[in-house]
Structures are given as structure tokens and as C-alpha cells.
Design a protein around this motif. Structure first.
Motif, PDB file in Angstrom:
ATOM      1  N   PHE A   1      28.699  30.259  54.190  1.00  0.00           N
ATOM      2  CA  PHE A   1      28.397  30.521  53.084  1.00  0.00           C
ATOM      3  C   PHE A   1      27.328  29.579  52.192  1.00  0.00           C
ATOM      4  O   PHE A   1      26.719  30.206  51.617  1.00  0.00           O
ATOM      5  N   GLY A   2      28.674  28.116  52.441  1.00  0.00           N
ATOM      6  CA  GLY A   2      28.347  27.298  52.137  1.00  0.00           C
ATOM      7  C   GLY A   2      27.729  27.275  50.374  1.00  0.00           C
ATOM      8  O   GLY A   2      27.807  26.582  49.585  1.00  0.00           O
ATOM      9  N   ALA A   3      29.075  28.015  50.117  1.00  0.00           N
ATOM     10  CA  ALA A   3      29.309  28.180  48.490  1.00  0.00           C
ATOM     11  C   ALA A   3      30.320  27.397  48.055  1.00  0.00           C
ATOM     12  O   ALA A   3      31.002  26.530  48.239  1.00  0.00           O
ATOM     13  N   TYR A   4      30.522  27.133  45.903  1.00  0.00           N
ATOM     14  CA  TYR A   4      31.269  26.562  45.508  1.00  0.00           C
ATOM     15  C   TYR A   4      32.083  27.390  45.277  1.00  0.00           C
ATOM     16  O   TYR A   4      31.928  27.757  43.796  1.00  0.00           O
ATOM     17  N   PRO A   5      33.668  27.563  45.772  1.00  0.00           N
ATOM     18  CA  PRO A   5      34.486  28.719  44.385  1.00  0.00           C
ATOM     19  C   PRO A   5      35.209  28.238  43.431  1.00  0.00           C
ATOM     20  O   PRO A   5      35.438  27.149  44.294  1.00  0.00           O
ATOM     21  N   VAL A   6      34.981  29.484  42.409  1.00  0.00           N
ATOM     22  CA  VAL A   6      36.085  29.076  41.398  1.00  0.00           C
ATOM     23  C   VAL A   6      36.774  30.239  41.579  1.00  0.00           C
ATOM     24  O   VAL A   6      36.453  31.375  41.550  1.00  0.00           O
ATOM     25  N   PHE A   7      37.772  29.716  41.045  1.00  0.00           N
ATOM     26  CA  PHE A   7      38.916  30.741  41.169  1.00  0.00           C
ATOM     27  C   PHE A   7      39.841  31.200  39.887  1.00  0.00           C
ATOM     28  O   PHE A   7      39.661  30.119  38.889  1.00  0.00           O
ATOM     29  N   VAL A   8      39.624  32.241  39.111  1.00  0.00           N
ATOM     30  CA  VAL A   8      40.055  32.576  38.018  1.00  0.00           C
ATOM     31  C   VAL A   8      40.977  34.082  37.692  1.00  0.00           C
ATOM     32  O   VAL A   8      41.444  34.890  38.712  1.00  0.00           O
ATOM     33  N   THR A   9      42.151  33.170  37.437  1.00  0.00           N
ATOM     34  CA  THR A   9      43.804  34.452  37.077  1.00  0.00           C
ATOM     35  C   THR A   9      44.032  34.959  35.900  1.00  0.00           C
ATOM     36  O   THR A   9      43.150  34.577  34.890  1.00  0.00           O
ATOM     37  N   ASP A  10      44.534  35.774  36.224  1.00  0.00           N
ATOM     38  CA  ASP A  10      44.658  36.366  34.446  1.00  0.00           C
ATOM     39  C   ASP A  10      45.684  36.255  33.566  1.00  0.00           C
ATOM     40  O   ASP A  10      46.488  34.803  34.155  1.00  0.00           O
ATOM     41  N   GLY A  11      44.686  35.806  32.275  1.00  0.00           N
ATOM     42  CA  GLY A  11      46.269  35.651  31.056  1.00  0.00           C
ATOM     43  C   GLY A  11      47.595  36.250  30.630  1.00  0.00           C
ATOM     44  O   GLY A  11      47.322  37.497  31.419  1.00  0.00           O
ATOM     45  N   THR A  12      47.625  36.420  29.272  1.00  0.00           N
ATOM     46  CA  THR A  12      48.398  37.497  28.747  1.00  0.00           C
ATOM     47  C   THR A  12      47.664  38.516  28.364  1.00  0.00           C
ATOM     48  O   THR A  12      46.777  38.274  27.723  1.00  0.00           O
ATOM     49  N   ALA A  13      48.072  39.632  29.019  1.00  0.00           N
ATOM     50  CA  ALA A  13      47.388  40.567  28.888  1.00  0.00           C
ATOM     51  C   ALA A  13      47.547  41.644  27.504  1.00  0.00           C
ATOM     52  O   ALA A  13      48.573  41.098  26.636  1.00  0.00           O
ATOM     53  N   SER A  14      46.613  42.723  27.178  1.00  0.00           N
ATOM     54  CA  SER A  14      46.124  42.925  25.806  1.00  0.00           C
ATOM     55  C   SER A  14      47.185  43.845  25.809  1.00  0.00           C
ATOM     56  O   SER A  14      48.126  44.077  26.505  1.00  0.00           O
ATOM     57  N   PRO A  15      48.222  44.573  24.313  1.00  0.00           N
ATOM     58  CA  PRO A  15      48.609  45.597  24.686  1.00  0.00           C
ATOM     59  C   PRO A  15      48.350  46.576  24.990  1.00  0.00           C
ATOM     60  O   PRO A  15      48.570  47.616  25.802  1.00  0.00           O
ATOM     61  N   LEU A  16      47.049  46.999  25.279  1.00  0.00           N
ATOM     62  CA  LEU A  16      46.247  48.641  25.338  1.00  0.00           C
ATOM     63  C   LEU A  16      46.228  47.672  26.785  1.00  0.00           C
ATOM     64  O   LEU A  16      46.421  49.527  27.487  1.00  0.00           O
ATOM     65  N   LYS A  17      45.985  47.015  27.669  1.00  0.00           N
ATOM     66  CA  LYS A  17      46.088  47.259  29.319  1.00  0.00           C
ATOM     67  C   LYS A  17      47.348  47.495  29.075  1.00  0.00           C
ATOM     68  O   LYS A  17      47.689  47.836  30.305  1.00  0.00           O
ATOM     69  N   SER A  18      48.362  46.418  28.972  1.00  0.00           N
ATOM     70  CA  SER A  18      49.528  46.940  29.224  1.00  0.00           C
ATOM     71  C   SER A  18      49.796  48.190  29.672  1.00  0.00           C
ATOM     72  O   SER A  18      50.754  49.273  29.935  1.00  0.00           O
ATOM     73  N   GLN A  19      49.504  49.088  28.069  1.00  0.00           N
ATOM     74  CA  GLN A  19      49.658  50.665  27.987  1.00  0.00           C
ATOM     75  C   GLN A  19      49.124  51.231  29.382  1.00  0.00           C
ATOM     76  O   GLN A  19      49.900  52.203  29.939  1.00  0.00           O
ATOM     77  N   ALA A  20      47.969  51.160  29.396  1.00  0.00           N
ATOM     78  CA  ALA A  20      47.017  51.178  30.796  1.00  0.00           C
ATOM     79  C   ALA A  20      48.023  51.607  32.077  1.00  0.00           C
ATOM     80  O   ALA A  20      48.237  51.797  32.690  1.00  0.00           O
ATOM     81  N   ARG A  21      47.855  49.930  31.860  1.00  0.00           N
ATOM     82  CA  ARG A  21      49.847  50.020  33.384  1.00  0.00           C
ATOM     83  C   ARG A  21      50.588  50.724  33.457  1.00  0.00           C
ATOM     84  O   ARG A  21      50.790  51.142  34.328  1.00  0.00           O
TER      85      ARG A  21
END
Length: 603
Positions: A66-86
Motif C-alpha cells: 500500500f505504500g503507507a506510513y503506519p502509526v500505531f496507537v495503544t490504549d492508556g488508562t481506561a475511564s471508570p465507565l469503560k471499566s464498568q462496561a468491560r
């Protein structure tokens, strides 16, 4: 992942089908967690460390194909609401009653499981060895790559999480398969705004109603169609404020606005209805039945001295009093429907729209460092050792699979006036073999060479997983997910080992303009020689070359034309000797196939 209620199905009609060359020379942000989850779900238990293998192959494909320039992104500290949803998602998948779900406390978050963290750490180590930038967000990864896309630091985002639009992403790529000629789905926010008539705040409101990663249930009883219809009744600027009021149980202002809208309909009409207008029971038009029995009304197309025509089944009058009455009824139905939806929203106790809304609209920086993105050269020896440890791959196999990525990076460096003229310190640019078309895009097939002494040094050993895939019988869908590039063939000739790769024509032109000019000159010379050697077409030919003739024309065309005028007999007919008939009728027939001879014999 993302907005619930089949949100992607709502957006799919407005997706663009982008082709093979869409990401050429573009920066693209990749959600690493999306890759890990997808790989573990599809290939877990079938292939050794699928997250490492697919991350390796897909990164190479992003560079080389594809001839692209990839940039990878990872998660940081999840919010309490996101933790509750998990936790809720885990309970739901396990069949556990959600009533026993613990409540997330303020400023307390729950990290992902250790197995996922281990996979993410190993992939980050591999990507850093490949020289690809990896960014870690403060909170959600979607917030970071959406911010990068919104600020123009990347051109697109590769993810299946529809929350990217809520965080402000402008271009999202959902499905792409490097080993398929099918175009991939690309969603532009501008297309969604023009097609659906929904903007970012309205999409956030829809996610609050149907559910999202921070509140899985949303408002019970409200689906995607109801949410879209309700949200469209407000402007993009006021929708979130109105939801905050309704969620707080304050419906008085809303009912006041509804009554005000109803009064505007009556006041806006120039001739409001004062009394009910009688309608004929025969034709359905304004007027009395007695008057319409003798003469037809102005709305009916009957002849003179005849009554009105009987109205058809389901007839509706379109006169101004009826039209005004229909508008009032429709307005009343909409008012009752809106009030019903508002009461349903107000009755939801856990309608936490304030915290989620602020999270989506947060404009703070999601990355602690600077935004200077740079791509470094891969550390080949360390990658070989890394994959030998985790994947049990032979060093020659790893080097061979990395070669397309290394060649792309090498051509970019040469095009930018780099002094290094050897690919990987060994291979040099030899020649352009030919032009190849892949998925409708033309590429140069490049030959690379290096001196070699022993055959054993250039043999690439296959990996163990190649045999494992055949033994396990992995299906076509899983094979597509492998995204493994085509294997390179190594040829040894006159003390040199040769490899060939497929490269972008513009990239090769910028790196080696003299080689490209020489190839084009040789190609033109070869084509001119081929045109000279091509036999001239006969003027008396009955059909163009390459077109199959009928059996009669084929037989006639195969006869040898007689240039000499045959002798005539006494009767005036041409005189044909026995030898001539034998040569013309018997000999040519022997050269035909059995079916043709049978056809000639019976016809």
C-alpha cells in the motif's frame, strides 16, 4: 465495539470503495488493540502467537503493497465507565445476572486482562524493532488517533471502532485485506453529514440513546431508527443540551416548546379553519351531496348534466381545510411520539450522558510527548532473533519476508538523496524486469542482485506454521486474515543471487531515473522490432486474424488458389485432372481433425 444498535449498518450506504493505491504515501493511524482482538478471535489455537505473526505481516504489507506510513496507537488508562462496561460485557457473555454487577467508583479504573497486556507488549516490541512509531494515549486510543486525524497529522484511521467518529475522526478505514482484490470500506465524515444529515454532536446523541463502549445498554426500548429520527428533530448545536435537560427529568420546557410549535402552525396559515367544511359522501370533495347529485363539482371531471364521480377506495381530499387538518394531526402525532421518547429517556436512572459527552468532546492533548512522527530503519538482526524466539522461524525465512518492506524503505531513502546504494548492505539495484498490473495498478518488477559463493546461503527455509496450517485445515476466511505476502523466489546465476520485488512506478522513477529511462528505451526498441517482424496482413484475407471462421469459410480459405487459368473442355467447363483433384481434395483433408473431416464428408 463502538456505538451499538448496528451503527455500522447505518453508515455503510455512505462508504467509499477505495482501491489499491488509496494509501500511497499517506500516514495512517492503526488501532493496535483492534488487530490483536481480531487476530486472537480468528486464529487462536491454530497458529503460534497469531498476534505477533499478523502484526508482522500486516505492517510489511502496509509498507510494501500500500505504500503507507503506519502509526500505531495503544490504549492508556481506561475511564471508570469503560471499566464498568468491560465488566458488564464479561458478565453478559458468561450468562451472569447483571444485577450483581459491582458499581465503578470514581477515579478507579480496571485494566485489561494480563493476557491481552502481554500480547500488546510483544506487538509493541516488534513494531519498535521495525522502526514504526508507537504512541500511547492517556485514555482511549480512539481519542488519540481521532485527534491525529482531525489535526491533519495522519490521513486516515484503520479501526472497526465506530467511536472514532464521536471523537472527531474525519476518515476511517474499516475493512481492508491486502491479499484480496476487493476494495476496502472507507468512511468520510463529510459523506455522512451530506448523506444522513447528521453531524458529530448528533452522532454522540445517538450513541447515548442506543449504547456505546461506556454504557452498553443506552436507553432500553430505543433502537437506531428511533434514535436517528429523534436526534434529527434537533439541531447539532442544541441536541446535547436538550438530552441533558431531558435526562435530568425536566420536561416542562420541552412541552412548552412543543406547544409553541403547535401554535405557530395555526398562526402561520393565512386562512385558518374556523368551521368544519362539509364534504360530499359520493365524490369526497367540499360541498353537499344534494348539490352534487344534479351537477358535478369543480373537482370532478364529469360531463355536463351528470353528477359527481364516486370516490375510489382510500381517497383523501386535498382541499386547503383538509390539508391544514392533516398537518395538525401529523404535528400532534409527532408531539406525542417525542413526548413518549422523552419520558422513556427521563425514566432511565443511569442515563450518564454528561460524563460520556465530556469524554467524547474532550479537546485536551491525548499524548504526553510531541507529535513529531518519524520512521526509522528496521533493526534486521534483532528482528531475526525476536521472531526466532517467539515464532521459531529460520533467519533466512524472516529476511526473505522482510525484503519487500526493506526494498520500499530503500527506494524512499535513495529518492531523498541517500548515499547508501546497497539494500540491507548486500543487494544492489540490477534492472527493471517488466511492468506488472496488480489490482488495476501498474508496478515495476525490480531485480536485485548480490554476489554469492555457496548455494546454502541463499536457500530460504519455510516456517513450521506453513505445514501446521495445512494439517489443521484452516479455512479461506482465516487464511485471508493471515495477510501473508507472496514468497520471493531466489535465483542463482553466474555467481549472483537474484531477487525480484514489485515496486511503485513513481517511487522507482524518483530513486533511479536513469534505470527507468533505459528500461523504457529498451521496451520501445523491442516493440518496434516486433512490429517489423510481424507479417503484413493479406488484402484478400476473408477474416481478421484471431477470429474463428465458419467451417465453410475455413475450408475455402485452406484451398490453394490457382493462378493459372484451367483448360476448358469441349463443353465449356473447366478441365480438372485426376492429379489435381487428388492433391486438392485428399491431401488437405488429412490435416484436419476428425470432426472437421466428418463435416466435410457429409456436407
Amino acid at each position: 465495539m463502538g456505538v451499538g444498535g448496528n451503527f455500522w449498518d447505518l453508515l455503510k450506504p455512505y462508504a467509499r470503495a477505495e482501491g489499491f493505491d488509496f494509501l500511497r504515501n499517506k500516514r495512517v493511524a492503526v488501532d493496535l488493540s483492534y488487530w490483536i482482538v481480531q487476530q486472537e478471535t480468528a486464529l487462536k489455537g491454530q497458529i503460534r502467537n497469531p498476534h505477533i505473526r499478523l502484526t508482522f505481516f500486516r505492517t510489511i504489507n502496509l509498507f510494501s503493497k500500500f505504500g503507507a506510513y503506519p502509526v500505531f496507537v495503544t490504549d492508556g488508562t481506561a475511564s471508570p465507565l469503560k471499566s464498568q462496561a468491560r465488566i458488564a460485557r464479561f458478565f453478559r457473555a458468561s450468562g451472569i445476572d447483571l444485577s450483581s454487577l459491582p458499581v465503578a467508583e470514581e477515579s478507579i479504573s480496571i485494566e485489561r486482562n494480563k493476557a491481552f497486556q502481554k500480547c500488546e507488549k510483544e506487538c509493541v516490541e516488534l513494531l519498535e524493532l521495525l522502526g514504526v512509531p508507537v504512541l500511547k494515549a492517556k485514555g482511549e486510543a480512539e481519542a488519540l488517533y481521532a485527534q491525529l486525524n482531525r489535526e491533519g497529522l495522519v490521513d486516515a484511521c484503520i479501526t472497526s471502532d465506530s467511536d472514532a467518529f464521536l471523537f472527531g475522526a474525519n476518515c476511517v478505514i474499516k475493512n481492508m485485506q491486502p491479499n484480496s482484490n476487493e476494495p476496502f470500506e472507507c468512511y468520510h465524515m463529510s459523506d455522512i453529514e451530506s448523506g444522513l444529515g447528521l453531524r458529530r454532536n448528533q452522532l454522540i446523541a445517538i450513541s447515548l440513546l442506543v449504547g456505546n463502549d461506556h454504557n452498553l445498554t443506552g436507553v432500553p426500548g430505543i433502537g437506531i431508527e428511533t434514535a436517528v429520527r429523534f436526534v434529527k428533530s434537533f439541531s447539532d448545536d442544541e441536541i446535547l443540551y436538550r438530552l441533558r435537560e431531558i435526562g435530568g427529568g425536566d420536561l416542562q420546557d420541552f412541552q412548552h416548546d412543543v406547544n409553541l410549535d403547535s401554535s405557530l402552525i395555526h398562526s402561520s396559515d393565512e386562512s385558518p379553519r374556523k368551521t368544519k367544511v362539509r364534504h360530499c359522501s359520493i365524490c369526497g370533495h367540499p360541498g353537499s351531496k344534494k348539490a352534487h347529485l344534479k351537477f358535478a363539482c369543480q373537482y370532478c371531471s364529469a360531463t355536463a348534466n351528470e353528477g359527481c364521480i364516486k370516490k375510489p377506495l382510500g381517497f383523501k381530499c386535498n382541499c386547503s381545510p383538509c390539508d391544514l387538518d392533516n398537518k395538525e394531526k401529523e404535528q400532534k402525532r409527532n408531539e406525542n411520539w417525542k413526548l413518549k421518547v422523552c419520558r422513556r429517556i427521563a425514566s432511565e436512572q443511569n442515563f450518564q450522558n454528561n460524563e460520556i459527552t465530556e469524554m467524547y468532546l474532550n479537546k485536551q492533548q491525548q499524548y504526553d510527548g510531541d507529535y513529531h512522527l518519524s520512521w526509522e530503519n528496521p533493526k534486521i538482526d534483532m528482528i531475526v532473533d525476536y521472531l526466532a524466539y517467539y515464532q521459531h522461524w529460520e533467519p533466512s525465512y524472516t529476511r526473505q519476508r522482510m525484503f519487500p518492506m526493506l526494498s520500499t524503505i530503500f527506494l524512499r531513502d535513495v529518492a531523498s538523496n541517500s548515499k547508501d546504494q546497497l539494500l540491507g548492505g548486500q543487494y544492489e539495484f540490477d534492472s527493471i524486469q517488466r511492468v506488472k498490473t496488480r489490482f488495476g495498478h501498474q508496478l515495476y518488477v525490480i531485480n536485485w542482485k548480490k554476489p554469492t559463493r555457496e548455494m546454502s546461503n541463499v536457500i530460504c527455509m519455510p516456517s513450521e506454521d506453513s505445514d501446521t496450517e495445512q494439517e489443521l485445515g484452516i479455512g479461506d476466511e482465516s487464511t485471508d486474515l493471515l495477510d501473508e505476502p507472496d514468497s520471493l523466489q531466489i535465483h542463482v546465476k553466474e555467481g549472483y543471487s537474484f531477487l525480484s520485488t514489485e515496486e511503485d512506478m513513481v517511487l522507482v522513477q524518483n530513486a533511479f531515473p536513469e534505470k527507468v529511462s533505459q528500461f523504457l528505451r529498451d521496451k520501445e526498441l523491442k516493440e518496434s522490432r516486433s512490429r517489423r517482424k510481424r507479417p503484413m496482413k493479406s488484402e484478400n484475407s476473408e477474416s481478421p486474424r484471431g477470429v474463428q471462421l465458419s467451417i465453410t469459410n475455413f475450408y475455402r480459405s485452406s484451398k490453394v488458389p490457382c493462378h493459372e487459368k484451367p483448360e476448358e473442355s469441349e463443353t465449356g467447363c473447366p478441365k480438372i485432372s485426376a492429379d489435381t483433384s487428388r492433391e486438392r481434395d485428399i491431401e488437405p483433408i488429412r490435416n484436419y481433425s476428425k470432426s472437421v473431416r466428418r463435416k466435410l464428408l457429409f456436407d
